[in-house]
Design a protein around this motif. Structure first.
Motif, mmCIF file in Angstrom:
data_model
loop_
_atom_site.group_PDB
_atom_site.id
_atom_site.type_symbol
_atom_site.label_atom_id
_atom_site.label_comp_id
_atom_site.label_asym_id
_atom_site.label_seq_id
_atom_site.Cartn_x
_atom_site.Cartn_y
_atom_site.Cartn_z
ATOM 1 N N GLU A 261 0.850 -1.205 0.000
ATOM 2 C CA GLU A 261 0.000 0.000 0.000
ATOM 3 C C GLU A 261 0.881 1.250 0.000
ATOM 4 O OE1 GLU A 261 -3.271 1.009 -0.092
ATOM 5 O OE2 GLU A 261 -2.519 3.027 0.328
ATOM 6 N N ALA B 97 -22.251 3.648 1.733
ATOM 7 C CA ALA B 97 -23.431 2.801 1.886
ATOM 8 C C ALA B 97 -23.043 1.361 1.545
ATOM 9 C CB ALA B 97 -24.538 3.292 0.958
ATOM 10 N N ARG C 70 -15.540 4.298 6.130
ATOM 11 C CA ARG C 70 -14.541 3.719 5.209
ATOM 12 C C ARG C 70 -13.276 3.298 5.983
ATOM 13 N NH1 ARG C 70 -12.937 4.348 -0.292
ATOM 14 N NH2 ARG C 70 -14.527 5.901 -0.692
HETATM 15 P P1 FAD Z 1 -9.717 2.259 -3.288
HETATM 16 O O1 FAD Z 1 -10.654 2.217 -2.136
HETATM 17 O O2 FAD Z 1 -9.493 3.550 -3.967
HETATM 18 O O3 FAD Z 1 -8.344 1.658 -2.799
HETATM 19 C C1 FAD Z 1 -7.187 1.673 -3.584
HETATM 20 C C2 FAD Z 1 -5.993 1.555 -2.659
HETATM 21 O O4 FAD Z 1 -4.814 1.454 -3.447
HETATM 22 C C3 FAD Z 1 -5.828 2.784 -1.760
HETATM 23 O O5 FAD Z 1 -5.564 2.374 -0.448
HETATM 24 C C4 FAD Z 1 -4.651 3.518 -2.387
HETATM 25 O O6 FAD Z 1 -3.914 4.280 -1.449
HETATM 26 C C5 FAD Z 1 -3.846 2.359 -2.944
HETATM 27 N N1 FAD Z 1 -2.971 2.730 -4.056
HETATM 28 C C6 FAD Z 1 -3.257 3.573 -5.077
HETATM 29 N N2 FAD Z 1 -2.218 3.667 -5.902
HETATM 30 C C7 FAD Z 1 -1.258 2.866 -5.407
HETATM 31 C C8 FAD Z 1 0.060 2.561 -5.818
HETATM 32 N N3 FAD Z 1 0.583 3.116 -6.900
HETATM 33 N N4 FAD Z 1 0.789 1.697 -5.072
HETATM 34 C C9 FAD Z 1 0.261 1.133 -3.958
HETATM 35 N N5 FAD Z 1 -0.978 1.406 -3.510
HETATM 36 C C10 FAD Z 1 -1.733 2.262 -4.222
HETATM 37 N N6 FAD Z 1 -19.148 2.765 -2.880
HETATM 38 C C11 FAD Z 1 -20.163 2.133 -2.258
HETATM 39 O O7 FAD Z 1 -20.307 0.900 -2.391
HETATM 40 N N7 FAD Z 1 -21.052 2.808 -1.498
HETATM 41 C C12 FAD Z 1 -20.971 4.166 -1.336
HETATM 42 O O8 FAD Z 1 -21.804 4.761 -0.636
HETATM 43 C C13 FAD Z 1 -19.928 4.864 -1.989
HETATM 44 N N8 FAD Z 1 -19.812 6.194 -1.847
HETATM 45 C C14 FAD Z 1 -18.792 6.849 -2.474
HETATM 46 C C15 FAD Z 1 -18.729 8.239 -2.354
HETATM 47 C C16 FAD Z 1 -17.744 8.929 -3.022
HETATM 48 C C17 FAD Z 1 -17.709 10.423 -2.919
HETATM 49 C C18 FAD Z 1 -16.790 8.225 -3.789
HETATM 50 C C19 FAD Z 1 -15.703 8.970 -4.502
HETATM 51 C C20 FAD Z 1 -16.848 6.851 -3.904
HETATM 52 C C21 FAD Z 1 -17.862 6.150 -3.248
HETATM 53 N N9 FAD Z 1 -17.974 4.764 -3.361
HETATM 54 C C22 FAD Z 1 -19.000 4.107 -2.758
HETATM 55 C C23 FAD Z 1 -17.047 3.993 -4.204
HETATM 56 C C24 FAD Z 1 -15.959 3.344 -3.367
HETATM 57 O O9 FAD Z 1 -15.256 4.329 -2.648
HETATM 58 C C25 FAD Z 1 -14.991 2.596 -4.281
HETATM 59 O O10 FAD Z 1 -15.681 1.853 -5.234
HETATM 60 C C26 FAD Z 1 -14.114 1.665 -3.465
HETATM 61 O O11 FAD Z 1 -13.333 2.418 -2.570
HETATM 62 C C27 FAD Z 1 -13.233 0.825 -4.388
HETATM 63 O O12 FAD Z 1 -12.309 0.107 -3.633
HETATM 64 P P2 FAD Z 1 -10.854 -0.182 -4.221
HETATM 65 O O13 FAD Z 1 -10.153 -0.916 -3.144
HETATM 66 O O14 FAD Z 1 -10.982 -0.784 -5.562
HETATM 67 O O15 FAD Z 1 -10.198 1.246 -4.420
#
Ligand code: FAD
Length: 462
Positions: A34, A53, A108
């Protein structure tokens, strides 16, 4: 199965930490890297979607990894949308006519910490923080990481790489830049951005407005929403155009403008946000976009999941839920492998084949819901439609599910089917209401028959 294989996961957000936990439970050796510091040790960034949510598809993923119960302890049930009009009047519109169907507000960082704790407790998981991935050698499943503080670079290698590094994914960018295969990519930004503001807990530590609802202040082009937190506060999100509007991020540049805008549009909310102006200028403005791409794997050595593969706008509250559902689908495909050794190329191919049409569908549904929430939730026709849906769901719980319920509460059908059926049902009810062929005063069984027959006619024509 050679389950001692080494999986290198990049990105320990919501998807990466759940995936790490589940893959470790399957017996793989997992390294999760990370770029940010360990969020269990540091204060969180203000204004970065601090609550979300969580609904049935996400809960299914958490259940698979044995952490659903613990996650539910962090949840606040939201039974419906509480709509606030400009005069400060409110009315509640339930999410479902069936008992027990609601969505949950969850922190979150709280959920991410829970998943990191559970993954770290596995003997076959190593989590490395503060190392950002800079580049990926897709053919060899190795990646270069830079230390956040020392800037020192290290290379790590796995048998495969799973890229869960979010919407700005470096793993995806490496696929995009690889000229040896055809990589399709689209990124569509909304003209709106978002900003988070807080409704703090009351002086006695209680909630300043209804706790068990997702609050919406729909204003046509703009919208405010609020989700409750366990400490009595609410996280409020403003969705506003960047430019070309009477009020937009480009022209809300002074405390006077911000106060004028909020007082005019959201007078009852202003009264609940004592730090409005300060937070408006302190908190970042975030973009909102949809990313679609394909293929999700390269060389049978790396795969992207979660937002890295399919970032969506947040209006269906499904981005995290879809990312957790990714883990369920990926796990099912691994479960069905009959061979002694894993053919990763085949697994990745089958995974995308099973999943892509559904993530494309939720991306489109989320954009639909953007318009529905900001423009239609306050309209009489939409409210009549919701009343009809509530009647059908409460009277015929095993027969009828609205589009919202199909997407949110029906984990047994994919998003693509929810879109197909849900859109036809919406069209049917709106047509029937418009033509005065149904009304909420009619016998529920008659409404059901006519809605089903109109829906079938629409599905047939499509
Ligand atoms: P992320 O949560 O973005 O995690 C990616 C991780 O990778 C992070 O920890 C980041 O630091 C890390 N990372 C990035 N680049 C690198 C790198 N180069 N090297 C190492 N690590 C890296 N979804 C819902 O289901 N319900 C909701 O109510 C909802 N509300 C939302 C409201 C807003 C305003 C937004 C913007 C999004 C919302 N979402 C919601 C969507 C949700 O936040 C994402 O779909 C979810 O976080 C996706 O998870 P992920 O792990 O794929 O990505």
């Amino acid at each position: 199965m050679t389950e001692k294989q080494h999986l290198l996961l990049i990105g320990a957000g919501l998807c990466g930490s759940l995936l790490a936990l589940r893959m470790a439970q399957r017996g793989f050796q997992v390294t999760l890297v990370e770029k940010r510091p360990d969020l269990r040790d540091v204060t969180q960034d203000a204004g970065r979607s601090i609550n979300l949510a969580l609904s049935d598809r996400g809960l299914k993923g958490l259940r698979l990894a044995g952490v659903e119960e613990k996650a539910l302890e962090l949840c606040i049930p939201m039974l419906g949308r509480m709509i606030h009009d400009k005069e400060g009047n409110t009315f509640m519109s339930n999410y479902s006519g069936r008992d027990g169907e609601y969505i949950n507000s969850i922190s979150r960082p709280g959920l991410n910490m829970l998943l990191l704790d559970a993954a770290e407790a596995m003997p076959n998981v190593e989590i490395i923080f503060n190392k950002g991935c800079k580049s990926v050698d897709l053919e060899n499943a190795s990646a270069v990481f830079e230390d956040y503080t020392t800037k020192e670079r290290t290379e790590l290698k796995g048998d495969i790489i799973l890229g869960t590094d979010g919407a700005g994914s470096v793993v995806r960018k490496s696929m995009f830049n690889d000229r040896n295969f055809l990589f399709s990519f689209s990124q569509d930004y909304l003209t709106h951005g978002y900003k988070e503001i807080t409704i703090p807990a009351s002086d006695s530590g209680g909630y300043r407005t209804e706790k068990g609802a997702l609050h919406i202040w729909p204003r046509g082009e703009d919208m405010l929403i609020a989700l409750p937190n366990l400490d009595g506060s609410f996280t409020v999100t403003l969705f506003l155009p960047y430019s070309n509007s009477d009020y937009c991020f480009d022209n809300l540049t002074t405390p006077e403008m911000v106060t004028e805008y909020f007082t005019k549009e959201y007078p009852d909310a202003v009264a609940l946000m004592p730090n409005l102006v300060e937070e408006f200028f302190d908190n970042p403005t975030g973009p909102l976009g949809t990313i679609k791409c394909s293929p999700w794997n390269s060389y049978g050595k790396s795969l992207i999941l979660g937002d890295a593969a399919h970032a969506i706008v947040p209006f269906y509250g499904q981005g995290m839920n879809a990312s957790f559902e990714d883990v369920v689908v990926f796990d099912e495909i691994l479960e069905n492998q009959k061979d002694a050794s894993i053919d990763w190329k085949k697994v990745f191919y089958e995974y995308e084949k099973a999943r892509k049409h559904d993530t494309d569908a939720i991306a489109d549904l989320a954009v639909d819901n953007f318009h529905e929430m900001k423009e239609h939730t306050a309209s009489p026709l939409f409210q009549q439609k919701r009343k009809i849906e509530m009647i059908l769901e409460s009277q015929f719980p095993d027969v009828y599910s609205s589009k919202y319920s199909l997407v949110t509460f029906n984990e047994n059908i994919g998003y693509a089917e929810a879109l197909r059926k849900g859109r036809a049902q919406d069209k049917a009810i709106l047509n029937l209401l418009d033509d005065k062929k149904i009304s909420e005063a009619d016998k529920p069984s008659e409404i059901l028959n006519i809605v089903i027959s109109e829906t079938n006619a629409i599905l047939h024509d499509d």
